[in-house]
Design an enzyme around this catalytic site. Structure first.
Site, PDB file in Angstrom:
ATOM      1  CB  ALA A   1      -0.558  -2.119  13.601  1.00 34.35           C
ATOM      2  CE1 TYR A   2      -3.457  -2.548   5.669  1.00 34.19           C
ATOM      3  CE2 TYR A   2      -2.794  -0.180   4.875  1.00 34.19           C
ATOM      4  CZ  TYR A   2      -3.170  -1.501   4.401  1.00 34.19           C
ATOM      5  OH  TYR A   2      -3.422  -1.705   3.049  1.00 34.19           O
TER       6      TYR A   2
ATOM      7  CB  VAL B   1      -9.600  -0.492  -4.061  1.00 34.28           C
ATOM      8  CG1 VAL B   1     -10.304  -1.444  -5.003  1.00 34.28           C
ATOM      9  CG2 VAL B   1      -8.178  -0.234  -4.723  1.00 34.28           C
ATOM     10  NE  ARG B   2     -16.138   2.315  -6.356  1.00 31.64           N
ATOM     11  CZ  ARG B   2     -15.502   3.237  -7.371  1.00 31.64           C
ATOM     12  NH1 ARG B   2     -14.783   4.067  -6.861  1.00 31.64           N
ATOM     13  NH2 ARG B   2     -15.731   2.752  -8.636  1.00 31.64           N
ATOM     14  CB  THR B   3     -12.385  -3.798  -1.034  1.00 32.71           C
ATOM     15  OG1 THR B   3     -11.439  -3.038  -0.154  1.00 32.71           O
ATOM     16  CG2 THR B   3     -11.678  -3.884  -2.571  1.00 32.71           C
TER      17      THR B   3
ATOM     18  CE  LYS C   1      -0.690  -3.673   3.519  1.00 32.74           C
ATOM     19  NZ  LYS C   1      -1.078  -5.075   2.654  1.00 32.74           N
TER      20      LYS C   1
ATOM     21  CB  SER D   1      -0.776  -0.083   1.374  1.00 30.44           C
ATOM     22  OG  SER D   1      -1.297   1.338   1.461  1.00 30.44           O
TER      23      SER D   1
HETATM   24  P1  NAP Z   1     -10.903  -6.721   1.924  1.00 29.87           P
HETATM   25  O1  NAP Z   1     -12.036  -6.652   1.109  1.00 29.87           O
HETATM   26  O2  NAP Z   1     -10.868  -6.595   3.340  1.00 29.87           O
HETATM   27  O3  NAP Z   1     -10.415  -8.507   1.910  1.00 29.87           O
HETATM   28  C1  NAP Z   1      -9.407  -8.930   2.619  1.00 29.87           C
HETATM   29  C2  NAP Z   1      -9.079 -10.608   2.156  1.00 29.87           C
HETATM   30  O4  NAP Z   1      -8.097 -10.730   2.827  1.00 29.87           O
HETATM   31  C3  NAP Z   1     -10.229 -11.424   2.534  1.00 29.87           C
HETATM   32  O5  NAP Z   1     -10.343 -12.255   1.524  1.00 29.87           O
HETATM   33  C4  NAP Z   1      -9.973 -11.822   3.909  1.00 29.87           C
HETATM   34  O6  NAP Z   1     -10.457 -12.961   4.094  1.00 29.87           O
HETATM   35  C5  NAP Z   1      -8.574 -11.976   3.556  1.00 29.87           C
HETATM   36  N1  NAP Z   1      -7.894 -12.170   5.011  1.00 29.87           N
HETATM   37  C6  NAP Z   1      -7.664 -11.417   6.016  1.00 29.87           C
HETATM   38  N2  NAP Z   1      -6.796 -11.916   6.981  1.00 29.87           N
HETATM   39  C7  NAP Z   1      -6.485 -13.248   6.333  1.00 29.87           C
HETATM   40  C8  NAP Z   1      -5.877 -14.363   6.849  1.00 29.87           C
HETATM   41  N3  NAP Z   1      -5.493 -14.213   8.296  1.00 29.87           N
HETATM   42  N4  NAP Z   1      -5.591 -15.436   6.242  1.00 29.87           N
HETATM   43  C9  NAP Z   1      -6.029 -15.573   4.733  1.00 29.87           C
HETATM   44  N5  NAP Z   1      -6.772 -14.385   4.457  1.00 29.87           N
HETATM   45  C10 NAP Z   1      -7.243 -13.423   5.243  1.00 29.87           C
HETATM   46  O7  NAP Z   1      -9.692  -6.112   1.406  1.00 29.87           O
HETATM   47  P2  NAP Z   1      -9.027  -5.687   0.093  1.00 29.87           P
HETATM   48  O8  NAP Z   1      -9.242  -4.407  -0.135  1.00 29.87           O
HETATM   49  O9  NAP Z   1      -9.364  -6.748  -0.986  1.00 29.87           O
HETATM   50  O10 NAP Z   1      -7.409  -6.116   0.274  1.00 29.87           O
HETATM   51  C11 NAP Z   1      -6.478  -6.791  -0.288  1.00 29.87           C
HETATM   52  C12 NAP Z   1      -5.038  -6.337  -0.081  1.00 29.87           C
HETATM   53  O11 NAP Z   1      -4.862  -5.038  -0.736  1.00 29.87           O
HETATM   54  C13 NAP Z   1      -4.772  -6.085   1.525  1.00 29.87           C
HETATM   55  O12 NAP Z   1      -3.440  -6.621   1.316  1.00 29.87           O
HETATM   56  C14 NAP Z   1      -4.598  -4.795   1.628  1.00 29.87           C
HETATM   57  O13 NAP Z   1      -3.672  -4.322   2.655  1.00 29.87           O
HETATM   58  C15 NAP Z   1      -4.424  -4.235   0.093  1.00 29.87           C
HETATM   59  N6  NAP Z   1      -4.763  -2.859  -0.040  1.00 29.87           N
HETATM   60  C16 NAP Z   1      -6.051  -2.745  -0.247  1.00 29.87           C
HETATM   61  C17 NAP Z   1      -6.291  -1.064  -0.373  1.00 29.87           C
HETATM   62  C18 NAP Z   1      -7.807  -0.655  -0.517  1.00 29.87           C
HETATM   63  O14 NAP Z   1      -7.814   0.538  -0.819  1.00 29.87           O
HETATM   64  N7  NAP Z   1      -8.755  -1.563  -0.590  1.00 29.87           N
HETATM   65  C19 NAP Z   1      -5.364  -0.163  -0.555  1.00 29.87           C
HETATM   66  C20 NAP Z   1      -4.036  -0.621  -0.714  1.00 29.87           C
HETATM   67  C21 NAP Z   1      -3.561  -1.964  -0.265  1.00 29.87           C
HETATM   68  P3  NAP Z   1     -11.764 -13.049   5.172  1.00 29.87           P
HETATM   69  O15 NAP Z   1     -12.813 -13.159   4.414  1.00 29.87           O
HETATM   70  O16 NAP Z   1     -11.679 -14.700   5.686  1.00 29.87           O
HETATM   71  O17 NAP Z   1     -11.514 -12.156   6.159  1.00 29.87           O
END
Ligand code: NAP
Length: 266
Positions: free
Chosen positions: A189-190, A223-225, A194, A138
């Protein structure tokens, strides 16, 4: 003319969000996709939703909680017994937990930093020469703005994987002892997870280059997640495309940090 062999990609946290969309895009490009997730029911549903005529998705998702060393060992054993190779590893799973204390710091690092470190170590025997490792990081992991003493430690050319792991554990210990601010750590921590992941890529790249394996960090943008929230500026398709770019590199580059295929600051 024969077509190139199908590459197998393993994606962590592939049941929703960016991991699921990355799986969808790579399956669409002809990769053989191994879905992993900590909740197998959710992973089965995800794999079912992706299965289609053009897609190649392993029928059985692999249970994997990247925060649990036992789960990593079990997944690695299973893959050794069933998969010929993991050509591409996408360390996508991550958490951004509410609050800030030593427990949150520990859980965040276990998932976002030690998870990718341990899983990559466990799967390395299955990653062939020409393999590709992607760490989903990130822009929050940028060194800019970090205390000068810490920046010097994270960028120390002599830093090893072991010393980096110790530095990450020192963060948790400093939070637990109530002295993290005086030691220069931010109260996030986040962010530190990273920063550590980016440092891991730089430390590991030269070592992996000897085996002709590349490793890069990629940022998907905001990102919209579930994690990014509804007001984030990017669609999940666009964010995942930034990850897919990293996953489809072959041979070069290595040791870099990229968004949308462009190098960004550490
Ligand atoms: P998300 O929608 O919250 O999804 C997170 C995913 O990680 C889910 O599938 C979750 O599974 C899984 N997860 C969490 N802890 C886990 C564990 N201990 N073991 C296995 N799976 C685990 O988040 P996202 O936005 O898709 O994020 C994906 C990646 O992109 C992350 O590394 C995040 O830091 C990075 N990122 C996101 C953004 C953003 O704006 N969204 C920006 C920069 C970086 P469960 O369903 O079991 O919880």
């Amino acid at each position: 003319m024969s077509s190139p062999p199908t590459r197998t990609v393993l994606i962590t946290g592939a049941n929703r969000g960016l991991g699921l969309e990355t799986a969808r895009q790579l399956a669409g490009q002809g990769f053989h996709v191994v879905i992993t997730a900590r909740d197998v029911g959710a992973a089965r549903q995800a794999a079912g939703a992706l299965a289609g005529p053009a897609a190649s998705v392993a029928p059985l998702p692999v249970p994997l909680d990247v925060g649990d060393p036992g789960s990593i060992a079990a997944a690695a054993d299973h893959l050794r017994a069933t998969a010929a190779s993991v050509d591409v590893l996408v360390n996508n799973a991550g958490v951004s937990l509410d609050g800030f204390d030593a427990g949150i710091a520990r859980r965040t690092l276990d998932t976002n930093f030690f998870g990718p470190l341990r899983l990559t170590e466990a799967l390395l025997p299955l990653i062939p020469a020409g393999g590709t490792i992607v760490m989903v990081s990130s822009g929050m992991g940028e060194l800019a703005g970090l205390d000068e003493r810490l920046r010097a430690r994270f960028t120390d050319p002599a830093l090893t994987r072991g010393a980096l792991a110790e530095l990450m554990n020192a963060f948790v210990a400093d939070v637990a002892a109530g002295r993290h601010r005086e030691r220069g750590w931010p109260s996030s921590a986040y962010r530190i997870s990273k920063v550590g992941l980016n440092a891991l890529v730089r430390v590991w790249a030269p070592e992996l280059a000897d085996r002709r394996i590349i490793v890069n960090a990629v940022c998907p943008g905001w990102v919209r997640t579930d994690m990014g929230g509804r007001t984030a500026s990017r669609s999940v398709e666009k964010g995942a495309a930034s990850i897919v770019w990293g996953a489809t590199r072959h041979g070069e580059p290595t040791g870099g940090f990229f968004r949308d295929g462009r190098r960004i600051d550490w």
